[in-house]
Design a protein around this motif. Structure first.
Motif, PDB file in Angstrom:
ATOM      1  N   GLY A 353       0.933  -1.199  -0.009  1.00  0.00           N
ATOM      2  CA  GLY A 353      -0.024   0.079   0.104  1.00  0.00           C
ATOM      3  C   GLY A 353       0.772   1.380  -0.020  1.00  0.00           C
ATOM      4  O   GLY A 353       0.521   2.360  -0.587  1.00  0.00           O
ATOM      5  N   VAL A 354       1.825   1.308   0.785  1.00  0.00           N
ATOM      6  CA  VAL A 354       2.767   2.504   0.833  1.00  0.00           C
ATOM      7  C   VAL A 354       3.441   2.653  -0.497  1.00  0.00           C
ATOM      8  O   VAL A 354       3.384   3.664  -1.023  1.00  0.00           O
ATOM      9  N   ALA A 355       3.936   1.542  -1.314  1.00  0.00           N
ATOM     10  CA  ALA A 355       4.515   1.729  -2.776  1.00  0.00           C
ATOM     11  C   ALA A 355       3.349   2.096  -3.798  1.00  0.00           C
ATOM     12  O   ALA A 355       3.507   2.944  -4.576  1.00  0.00           O
ATOM     13  N   ALA A 356       2.033   1.726  -3.568  1.00  0.00           N
ATOM     14  CA  ALA A 356       1.064   2.298  -4.521  1.00  0.00           C
ATOM     15  C   ALA A 356       0.776   3.791  -4.182  1.00  0.00           C
ATOM     16  O   ALA A 356       0.537   4.522  -5.002  1.00  0.00           O
ATOM     17  N   ALA A 357       0.612   4.059  -2.755  1.00  0.00           N
ATOM     18  CA  ALA A 357       0.402   5.346  -2.324  1.00  0.00           C
ATOM     19  C   ALA A 357       1.640   6.350  -2.986  1.00  0.00           C
ATOM     20  O   ALA A 357       1.209   7.543  -3.173  1.00  0.00           O
ATOM     21  N   GLU A 358       2.729   6.023  -2.794  1.00  0.00           N
ATOM     22  CA  GLU A 358       3.640   6.990  -3.393  1.00  0.00           C
ATOM     23  C   GLU A 358       3.571   7.217  -4.825  1.00  0.00           C
ATOM     24  O   GLU A 358       3.804   8.254  -5.315  1.00  0.00           O
ATOM     25  N   GLU A 359       3.354   6.104  -5.661  1.00  0.00           N
ATOM     26  CA  GLU A 359       3.234   6.316  -6.855  1.00  0.00           C
ATOM     27  C   GLU A 359       1.988   7.047  -7.323  1.00  0.00           C
ATOM     28  O   GLU A 359       1.873   8.104  -8.317  1.00  0.00           O
ATOM     29  N   ALA A 360       0.903   6.978  -6.556  1.00  0.00           N
ATOM     30  CA  ALA A 360      -0.254   7.848  -6.717  1.00  0.00           C
ATOM     31  C   ALA A 360       0.053   9.287  -6.558  1.00  0.00           C
ATOM     32  O   ALA A 360      -0.519  10.229  -7.001  1.00  0.00           O
ATOM     33  N   TYR A 361       0.774   9.388  -5.320  1.00  0.00           N
ATOM     34  CA  TYR A 361       0.956  10.946  -5.041  1.00  0.00           C
ATOM     35  C   TYR A 361       2.080  11.467  -6.125  1.00  0.00           C
ATOM     36  O   TYR A 361       1.764  12.711  -6.383  1.00  0.00           O
ATOM     37  N   ARG A 362       2.851  10.910  -6.569  1.00  0.00           N
ATOM     38  CA  ARG A 362       3.802  11.015  -7.697  1.00  0.00           C
ATOM     39  C   ARG A 362       3.179  11.504  -8.746  1.00  0.00           C
ATOM     40  O   ARG A 362       3.188  12.769  -9.432  1.00  0.00           O
TER      41      ARG A 362
END
Length: 419
Positions: A353-362
């Motif tokens: 979830g952290v990896a997905a949230a980082e990409e979504a924020y980017r």
């Protein structure tokens, strides 16, 4: 396994501030006192007050078991007969002097019952000592993990403040260009102040968590950082103690001690026997003679019925505790194993979830600066990123708690081997 995130990166006008989740303190801390690793703290368990107390209690029980082997002391008696009377017995001239020694014999198994009861008490104290040791190790693990989690949450709050300030600067630039309303700039600045307040709160929580760790671990100086991560460690059930958990062994030892005390109380109802040997000197003839005798108490009025009933009642209570402990341990072990497996899965999911949230924020940052998405969408993506990182910390705390529960049942230190 949890993967620490990198430092803030800036590329093509985009910045995603990322602080290492495993970092125990902010980068602007110049001099910090680092706590020993959890393994080092476990190696020093014997120096902690709770462990010292449990060791002292066991030493006392072992000393009582040794003392129980001692034979009762003999008694010596001196008497003069036929003195201060009338006629030839006036004064002490014709008195008879007797010197005798009395020795309690402890027949009917009284001594063996006392020795076995003391040994059972010592065995129970030994198991309670071991149990206390692993309880202290579990407390250390929890305090250590909470301090590390508090440090990570402080880093995350600092990261959230950095991201919020960065987004606010982007909003301010758009307001100046007329691409966003002035209200958006005010809202962005309000979010910055809220993030700054959250940072102050997490700093206070971090400092208090490290203060508790310093106190519980009996460290010479207060610490402000963690040297080795405990939250990132994983553990699998070892199966140690599955058939004979430590808590059940303690309850069984207490039942054995209670049963031995029943025997002791029953033996106390039997007569006490003493043997006496003496020598009498007759002053008138200057002759001597030996006397031999036995003394036997008659259990007429005191048959120790109350003591026997009390011992049987304590035995029944110990039996009930043993039955309850077996049922409880069985349920707790299944729950701890299930919770540990679930927390491992939860941790892996949180990391994804952290990896997905980082990409979504980017992507949200790219879209926001290109004018394709609104500030609300960017704020939502940032909030999701912060929440995902905090959820990763929460998942690791849950895993540590499950490991502590399982380790205590198996009779070992958390994240360690049984001893």
């Amino acid at each position: 396994m949890f993967t620490p995130l990198g430092r803030p990166l800036i590329a093509v006008g985009l910045a995603v501030a990322v602080l290492a989740l495993a970092s125990p303190s902010m980068a602007n801390d110049t001099v910090v006192e680092t706590a020993p690793s959890y393994d080092d703290l476990v190696a020093r368990l014997d120096a902690l007050p709770s462990t010292l107390e449990a060791n002292a209690v066991y030493d006392a029980a072992a000393a009582r078991a040794e003392q129980a082997r001692a034979l009762p002391n003999p008694s010596i008696a001196y008497s003069r007969e036929n003195v201060y009377g009338t006629g030839p017995y006036n004064g002490t001239g014709n008195g008879e002097t007797t010197l005798s020694i009395n020795q309690p014999l402890e027949l009917f198994g009284q001594r063996s019952a006392r020795i076995q009861a003391a040994r059972s008490e010592a065995n129970a104290a030994d198991l309670r000592r071991v149990q206390t040791r692993w309880q202290v190790a579990g407390q250390l693990a929890l305090t250590y993990a909470e301090a590390e989690a508090a440090a990570r949450r402080y880093d995350l709050a600092a990261e959230a403040l950095s991201l919020t300030e960065q987004d606010a600067r982007g909003v301010a630039a758009m307001v100046e260009q007329g691409r966003e309303a002035t209200l958006r700039g005010v809202q962005a600045q309000s979010e910055v102040e809220a993030a700054r307040a959250a940072l102050d709160e997490t700093k206070a929580l971090r400092d208090s968590a490290f203060a508790r760790l310093s106190a519980i671990a009996m460290l010479e100086r207060p610490v402000q950082a963690i040297s080795a991560s405990l939250l990132d460690r994983t553990s699998n059930p070892t199966g140690v103690g599955a058939d004979d958990p430590l808590a059940v062994r303690v309850a069984q030892a207490e039942l054995d001690a209670a049963s031995r005390l029943v025997t002791v109380e029953r033996r106390r109802a039997l007569p006490d026997v003493s043997a006496a040997v003496g020598r009498t000197r007759f002053r008138e003839t200057n002759d001597e003679a030996f006397t031999v005798g036995l003394e036997l108490t008659i259990p007429l009025f005191d048959r120790n019925r109350g003591g026997i009933r009390a011992a049987y009642a304590e035995q029944r209570a110990a039996e009930a505790r043993l039955i309850a402990q077996k049922q409880e341990v069985r349920a707790e072990r299944l729950a701890a194993e299930a919770t540990l497996a679930a927390s491992n899965s939860r941790t892996r999911a949180a990391d994804s979830g952290v990896a997905a949230a980082e990409e979504a924020y980017r992507l949200s940052r790219i879209g926001f600066e290109a004018g394709r998405i609104s500030q609300l969408e960017l704020r939502s993506a940032r909030a999701a990123l912060i929440a995902a990182r905090n959820a990763a910390v929460d998942a690791r705390i849950a895993r540590v708690l499950a490991e502590i529960d399982l380790a205590l049942l198996e009779g070992r230190a958390p994240f360690g081997e049984s001893r």
